[in-house]
Design an enzyme around this catalytic site. Structure first.
Site, PDB file in Angstrom:
ATOM      1  N   HIS A 143      60.989  16.425  44.429  1.00 33.47           N
ATOM      2  CA  HIS A 143      61.203  15.121  45.061  1.00 33.47           C
ATOM      3  C   HIS A 143      59.869  14.687  45.682  1.00 33.47           C
ATOM      4  O   HIS A 143      59.698  14.752  46.899  1.00 33.47           O
ATOM      5  CB  HIS A 143      62.290  15.203  46.134  1.00 33.47           C
ATOM      6  CG  HIS A 143      63.691  15.232  45.585  1.00 33.47           C
ATOM      7  ND1 HIS A 143      64.287  16.385  45.150  1.00 33.47           N
ATOM      8  CD2 HIS A 143      64.606  14.242  45.401  1.00 33.47           C
ATOM      9  CE1 HIS A 143      65.528  16.101  44.734  1.00 33.47           C
ATOM     10  NE2 HIS A 143      65.737  14.818  44.879  1.00 33.47           N
ATOM     11  N   GLU A 204      67.091  13.022  36.824  1.00 32.17           N
ATOM     12  CA  GLU A 204      68.008  11.879  37.017  1.00 32.17           C
ATOM     13  C   GLU A 204      67.309  10.551  36.766  1.00 32.17           C
ATOM     14  O   GLU A 204      67.518   9.573  37.493  1.00 32.17           O
ATOM     15  CB  GLU A 204      68.641  11.953  38.418  1.00 32.17           C
ATOM     16  CG  GLU A 204      69.438  13.240  38.604  1.00 32.17           C
ATOM     17  CD  GLU A 204      70.008  13.445  39.995  1.00 32.17           C
ATOM     18  OE1 GLU A 204      69.904  12.541  40.839  1.00 32.17           O
ATOM     19  OE2 GLU A 204      70.573  14.534  40.241  1.00 32.17           O
ATOM     20  N   TRP A 209      67.643   5.324  41.382  1.00 31.94           N
ATOM     21  CA  TRP A 209      67.439   5.646  42.802  1.00 31.94           C
ATOM     22  C   TRP A 209      66.083   6.275  43.102  1.00 31.94           C
ATOM     23  O   TRP A 209      65.697   6.372  44.249  1.00 31.94           O
ATOM     24  CB  TRP A 209      68.582   6.517  43.344  1.00 31.94           C
ATOM     25  CG  TRP A 209      69.042   7.643  42.440  1.00 31.94           C
ATOM     26  CD1 TRP A 209      68.542   8.903  42.387  1.00 31.94           C
ATOM     27  CD2 TRP A 209      70.106   7.593  41.474  1.00 31.94           C
ATOM     28  NE1 TRP A 209      69.221   9.646  41.450  1.00 31.94           N
ATOM     29  CE2 TRP A 209      70.194   8.874  40.889  1.00 31.94           C
ATOM     30  CE3 TRP A 209      70.986   6.584  41.056  1.00 31.94           C
ATOM     31  CZ2 TRP A 209      71.138   9.178  39.894  1.00 31.94           C
ATOM     32  CZ3 TRP A 209      71.909   6.885  40.077  1.00 31.94           C
ATOM     33  CH2 TRP A 209      71.987   8.171  39.510  1.00 31.94           C
ATOM     34  N   GLU A 308      72.520  20.408  37.914  1.00 32.22           N
ATOM     35  CA  GLU A 308      72.934  20.149  39.303  1.00 32.22           C
ATOM     36  C   GLU A 308      74.403  19.797  39.278  1.00 32.22           C
ATOM     37  O   GLU A 308      74.845  19.031  38.414  1.00 32.22           O
ATOM     38  CB  GLU A 308      72.209  18.935  39.897  1.00 32.22           C
ATOM     39  CG  GLU A 308      70.963  19.228  40.635  1.00 32.22           C
ATOM     40  CD  GLU A 308      70.383  17.993  41.326  1.00 32.22           C
ATOM     41  OE1 GLU A 308      71.130  17.233  41.971  1.00 32.22           O
ATOM     42  OE2 GLU A 308      69.167  17.800  41.208  1.00 32.22           O
ATOM     43  N   ARG A 341      72.586  21.978  47.497  1.00 27.71           N
ATOM     44  CA  ARG A 341      72.335  22.724  48.729  1.00 27.71           C
ATOM     45  C   ARG A 341      73.467  22.660  49.769  1.00 27.71           C
ATOM     46  O   ARG A 341      74.163  21.653  49.880  1.00 27.71           O
ATOM     47  CB  ARG A 341      71.011  22.257  49.341  1.00 27.71           C
ATOM     48  CG  ARG A 341      70.966  20.798  49.727  1.00 27.71           C
ATOM     49  CD  ARG A 341      69.532  20.325  49.891  1.00 27.71           C
ATOM     50  NE  ARG A 341      69.473  19.140  50.750  1.00 27.71           N
ATOM     51  CZ  ARG A 341      69.069  19.157  52.005  1.00 27.71           C
ATOM     52  NH1 ARG A 341      68.685  20.271  52.580  1.00 27.71           N
ATOM     53  NH2 ARG A 341      69.026  18.045  52.714  1.00 27.71           N
TER      54      ARG A 341
HETATM   55  C1  BMA Z   1      69.151  15.291  47.827  1.00 26.33           C
HETATM   56  C2  BMA Z   1      69.743  15.482  49.211  1.00 26.33           C
HETATM   57  C3  BMA Z   1      68.621  15.272  50.186  1.00 26.33           C
HETATM   58  C4  BMA Z   1      67.439  16.196  49.874  1.00 26.33           C
HETATM   59  C5  BMA Z   1      67.051  16.116  48.410  1.00 26.33           C
HETATM   60  C6  BMA Z   1      66.001  17.138  48.012  1.00 26.33           C
HETATM   61  O1  BMA Z   1      70.105  15.279  46.841  1.00 26.33           O
HETATM   62  O2  BMA Z   1      70.279  16.766  49.347  1.00 26.33           O
HETATM   63  O3  BMA Z   1      69.073  15.512  51.483  1.00 26.33           O
HETATM   64  O4  BMA Z   1      66.340  15.893  50.671  1.00 26.33           O
HETATM   65  O5  BMA Z   1      68.182  16.289  47.604  1.00 26.33           O
HETATM   66  O6  BMA Z   1      66.446  18.437  48.216  1.00 26.33           O
END
Ligand code: BMA
Length: 382
Positions: A143, A204, A209, A308, A341
């Site tokens: 990210h 994705e 997004w 995921e 997570r």
């Molecule tokens: C997203 C969320 C966010 C996180 C990001 C990277 O889907 O879980 O809170 O910062 O993943 O792990």
């Protein structure tokens, strides 16, 4: 001084000779013919090729369980400075660690010590070494910030053309890749070899997004970004990666293909699916999306995964694992599923002690097809 060979020397001689014969046949001691394993990086290390081989072996036997940030934190706990103990919510529930461990390396590009979710890169490195030693598979998403605005991944300002060769932010991107490469090359096993990673950048991309996806990029620019990123990593001496391509839930084969950079740039196919539209739609989506991915993976002779997933309706549905997820993944041939997570009680995707689906998770974990870390060494080549 005797000139004849002792029995001991003779045995040594035989061992050396047989090792030489094995090498001439291009096979390692474990019987793996590394030259026959083709991955997208033609200079990939043998450990990387072994990982690819092992992923394929796993997929023939079952589906490995994966969890994002599994040992970094969970509900009600966060890893502290003592890196030595590997804790995880999943281990607390079923007594075993996941096979696949996902990490996000967002903010490595900025030279920070912690990723965007406050996980320290030192902790990551340390745990990756321990987990890899136990036979775990490590996968990484990225990210990364928006290189044009300095905003986050979710800042939709178009930025892909700016980082491509000749673009206004190219120098910055080259530096970002250098930092990324340094991190990958710093991940070493006990023997000092670089640990192979399933790298899943720019995920994705069919959604809008992130700055690298959907309305914010053209498919051509996306593909170019993928190719140039891979090339820059290779130029920075990174040869420990398997590249995974994973759109969000697709509604057709064409959608899966839309941003696909090509078989020669990808090693593992995947898809990210959550139950935003309810459980029934989720099970159906998982089933037929994995079927789409499988058809493409079979043609290209590549493994595939549910890269995921998770129950987005936190705290609802005590039977989610066996009634909703399992019917979707059952007999799919996917190598693994990665649950997202366990950040906090309002944002978690796997179970934890005391959670509503805990008992059902235990049932799910008992299924023959679902693989945990304590089973993986029997299924793979070490
Ligand atoms: C997203 C969320 C966010 C996180 C990001 C990277 O889907 O879980 O809170 O910062 O993943 O792990």
């Amino acid at each position: 001084m005797k000139s004849t060979l002792s029995i001991k020397d003779f045995i040594k001689y035989l061992i050396v000779l047989s090792l030489l014969v094995l090498n001439v046949g291009c096979k390692s001691i474990s019987g793996i013919d590394y030259n026959a394993i083709k991955v997208s990086d033609i200079q990939a290390t043998n450990s990387t090729k072994l990982l690819y081989h092992n992923i394929q072996s796993i997929s023939r036997k079952g589906i490995a369980f994966g969890h994002q940030d599994a040992t970094a934190y969970g509900i009600g706990w966060k890893h502290d400075e003592n890196y030595e103990v590997l804790k995880s919510d999943i281990q607390k529930v079923v007594g075993a660690l996941p096979v696949v461990h996902g990490y996000d390396i967002g903010h490595i590009e900025l030279g920070r010590n912690h990723n965007l979710d406050t996980v320290s890169f030192d902790l990551m490195r340390n745990h990756i070494q321990k987990l890899y030693d136990k036979g775990a598979i490590i996968t990484m998403s990225w990210h990364l910030d928006n290189p044009v605005t300095g905003g986050s991944s979710w800042d939709k300002t178009p930025a892909v053309p700016a980082v491509l060769e000749g673009g206004g932010q190219r120098d910055k991107y080259v530096l970002w890749i250098k930092r990324l490469a340094e991190f990958f090359n710093s991940l070493k096993d006990k023997q000092g070899n670089v640990i192979p990673i399933v790298f899943r950048p720019f995920h994705e991309m069919n959604g809008s997004w992130f700055w690298w996806g959907g309305d914010n990029v053209s498919p051509e620019d996306y593909k170019q970004l993928w190719k140039e990123t891979k090339q820059l990593l290779e130029e920075n001496n990174v040869h420990s990666l398997l590249y995974a391509y994973s759109p969000n839930t697709v509604s057709s084969e064409e959608e899966f293909e839309k941003y696909y950079p090509g078989d020669e740039f990808v090693d593992i196919l995947g898809v990210d699916i959550y139950n935003h539209s309810g459980n029934e739609a989720f099970t159906k989506d998982v089933k037929w999306n994995l079927e789409i991915v499988k058809q493409k993976a079979l043609l290209a002779n590549k493994p595939f995964a549910l890269t995921e997933t998770g129950n987005n309706n936190f705290g609802e549905d005590p039977l989610w694992w066996t009634q909703t997820l399992y019917p979707g993944i059952k007999d799919s041939g996917a190598a693994w599923m990665l649950l997202w997570r366990n950040a906090r009680p309002s944002h978690y995707f796997a179970t934890y002690p005391g959670e509503i689906s805990e008992e059902n998770f235990k049932e799910f974990a008992e299924l023959e097809e679902i693989i945990f870390l304590d089973e993986v060494k029997e299924l793979t080549t070490n």
